[in-house]
Design an enzyme around this catalytic site. Structure first.
Site, PDB file in Angstrom:
ATOM      1  N   GLU A 164      76.726-133.313 -20.180  1.00 19.30           N
ATOM      2  CA  GLU A 164      77.609-134.386 -20.650  1.00 19.30           C
ATOM      3  C   GLU A 164      77.520-135.663 -19.813  1.00 19.30           C
ATOM      4  O   GLU A 164      78.478-136.093 -19.163  1.00 19.30           O
ATOM      5  CB  GLU A 164      79.056-133.887 -20.721  1.00 19.30           C
ATOM      6  CG  GLU A 164      79.258-132.817 -21.773  1.00 19.30           C
ATOM      7  CD  GLU A 164      80.703-132.443 -22.000  1.00 19.30           C
ATOM      8  OE1 GLU A 164      81.011-131.905 -23.068  1.00 19.30           O
ATOM      9  OE2 GLU A 164      81.547-132.687 -21.104  1.00 19.30           O
ATOM     10  N   GLU A 356      78.452-125.848 -25.876  1.00 16.78           N
ATOM     11  CA  GLU A 356      79.890-125.674 -25.680  1.00 16.78           C
ATOM     12  C   GLU A 356      80.600-125.847 -27.017  1.00 16.78           C
ATOM     13  O   GLU A 356      80.262-126.735 -27.792  1.00 16.78           O
ATOM     14  CB  GLU A 356      80.481-126.699 -24.708  1.00 16.78           C
ATOM     15  CG  GLU A 356      80.132-126.519 -23.259  1.00 16.78           C
ATOM     16  CD  GLU A 356      80.825-127.548 -22.368  1.00 16.78           C
ATOM     17  OE1 GLU A 356      81.885-128.100 -22.784  1.00 16.78           O
ATOM     18  OE2 GLU A 356      80.315-127.814 -21.265  1.00 16.78           O
TER      19      GLU A 356
END
Length: 472
Positions: A164, A356
């Site tokens: 991320e 995720e």
């Protein structure tokens, strides 16, 4: 209803969120999250990751829980300052040996380790040297990568470089909501962004050239995604455009990460939008950044809803106040996995893996000693059905990592948000497998064929005595 035979069923966690034992324990040095956790008001209620879930000492117990839930794979991350306290130079052998033991424990229990090299715990020592703003930062990361690859690549085959980037650069260097808590001008934000991309590319190159086992390599980015408001071709095209257009100066534009990594160029609309604030691309930079990748990883929790406006441009449709929201106030949008994977597959033509996906709720242990998180079961059921729709439409879906295996330190939210399949009592460190954990086990063991029940609790029963056998 089952997924493909070699589908990977996993769960994920991050080092700083679960390990604890950061304050000088066994030579571990501070990360920027340790630094920011000491800043008054930075983390909710003054919480820190200093103790977290004590996974550093309890990893054997936690691996046994993973085994009991029939996980194929576990996505873990390495804490950079635990391995290299100064970020470069001397290796802390005690810290490195911890990950060596963790990998061995996973493999001994039939769980494949998928290793993330960086999940936000940037060494504070390197932050003091400029962090991602320093043009040497990609070489620092390459040096660290080489240490990890030399130690673990004889057993680890699957790797992620960065987790991320939109968060650790955008939220960490632009809005200041995450560590290191900076609020920089756009030009400096893009400088840090570009250096992180260079770090990704150099890490991939090291994995390709130096791993002792053939390496499969990707990353775990996140970005704004969109789903069509209807199944009309116009709305689908609007959602596709909204997913890939660079629409603002924030870092959550999909192509601002994906196009450099997969196509070797920044998107033209982004360069036009940023103008003089765009990254400075030196000769050879894109050759470094655009290394061959084996799959597209993506962290997905929700999507915008988009329709084609009367002016022929994508138009975001607001969700009403009474729409289903998670405890994090994120909209529940099962169509996220359906459309995000399809759009990415069309554009980049690589297999997809969900790195995720999960739900934050306010879970607690009931009077019967169990955690009845039926909302999470329903959420995961719906999202996985969306993922199966994408697979049935021809998208190459490799696997799915649920976030997260344990309740944990949720960054600036402290311990308010619980994402885990396993409840953690932070005062006692007692683990209690939630109903969703046992349900996920049934999904794994059926390879997804139990999905789609009108009652998501049908077809499974939590063992009456299992949680009693978990160490307190």
């Amino acid at each position: 209803m089952a997924f493909r035979d070699d589908f990977i069923w996993g769960a994920a966690a991050a080092s700083y969120q679960i390990e604890g034992n950061t304050q000088g324990v066994d030579g571990c040095a501070d990360s920027v999250w340790d630094m920011c956790s000491r800043r008054k008001g930075f983390v909710l209620d003054g919480n820190t990751g200093f103790n977290a879930c004590d996974h550093y000492n309890r990893y054997e117990e936690d691996v046994q829980i993973m085994k009991s839930l029939s996980l194929d794979a576990y996505r873990l991350s390495i804490m950079w300052p635990r391995v290299m306290p100064e970020g470069t130079g001397k290796v802390n052998q005690t810290g490195l040996d911890y990950y060596d033991r963790l990998v061995d424990e996973l493999l001994a229990n039939g769980i494949d380790p998928w290793v993330t090299l960086f999940h936000w715990d940037y060494p504070m020592a390197l932050f003091h040297k400029g962090g991602w703003l320093n043009d040497d930062s990609s070489d620092w990361f390459a040096e660290y990568t080489r240490v990890i690859v030399d130690k673990l690549s004889d057993r680890v085959s699957n790797w992620f470089t960065l987790n991320e980037q939109a968060c650790f650069i955008g939220l960490g260097h632009q809005s200041g909501m995450h560590a290191p808590g900076l609020q920089l001008a756009t030009k400096e934000v893009n400088r840090a962004w570009h250096n992180a991309l260079l770090a990704h590319g150099k890490a991939v190159k090291i994995l390709r050239e130096e791993a002792k086992k053939p390496a499969k390599v990707g990353a775990a980015p996140c970005f704004r995604t969109a789903a069509p408001a209807s199944n009309s071709e116009q709305d689908i095209e609007a959602a596709r455009q909204r997913t890939f257009n660079v629409v603002d100066d924030q870092m959550f534009n999909a192509t601002w990460w994906m196009d450099p990594a997969f196509k070797g160029e920044y998107p033209q609309d982004g360069l036009a939008l940023f103008g003089n604030d765009a990254p400075e691309v030196k000769d050879g930079d894109m050759d470094i950044i655009c290394q061959p990748l084996d799959f597209v990883g993506i962290n997905v929790y929700n999507s915008e809803l988009v329709k084609m406006g009367a002016n022929g441009q994508p138009e975001v449709v607001p969700y009403p106040n009474d729409y289903p929201y998670t405890h994090f106030r994120w909209p529940v949008t099962p169509e996220s996995l359906r459309w995000t994977t399809q759009f990415l597959y069309e554009r980049y033509n690589k297999p997809l893996i969900i790195t995720e996906n999960g739900l934050s709720t306010n879970d607690w242990v009931s009077l019967d000693g169990k955690v009845h998180d039926t909302t999470r079961i329903d959420f995961l059921n719906r999202y996985l059905l969306g993922l199966k729709q994408a697979a049935d439409s021809g998208v190459d879906i490799m696997g799915y990592f649920q976030w997260s295996i344990l309740d944990n330190f949720e960054w600036a939210e402290g311990y308010l948000q619980r994402f885990g399949l396993v409840h953690v009592d932070y005062a006692t460190q007692k683990r209690t497998i939630k109903d969703s954990g046992f349900w996920y086990k049934s999904v794994i063991e059926s390879n997804g064929s139990v999905l789609g029940s009108s009652n998501p609790l049908d077809g499974w029963r939590a063992p009456e005595d299992f949680n009693r056998n978990i160490k307190s």
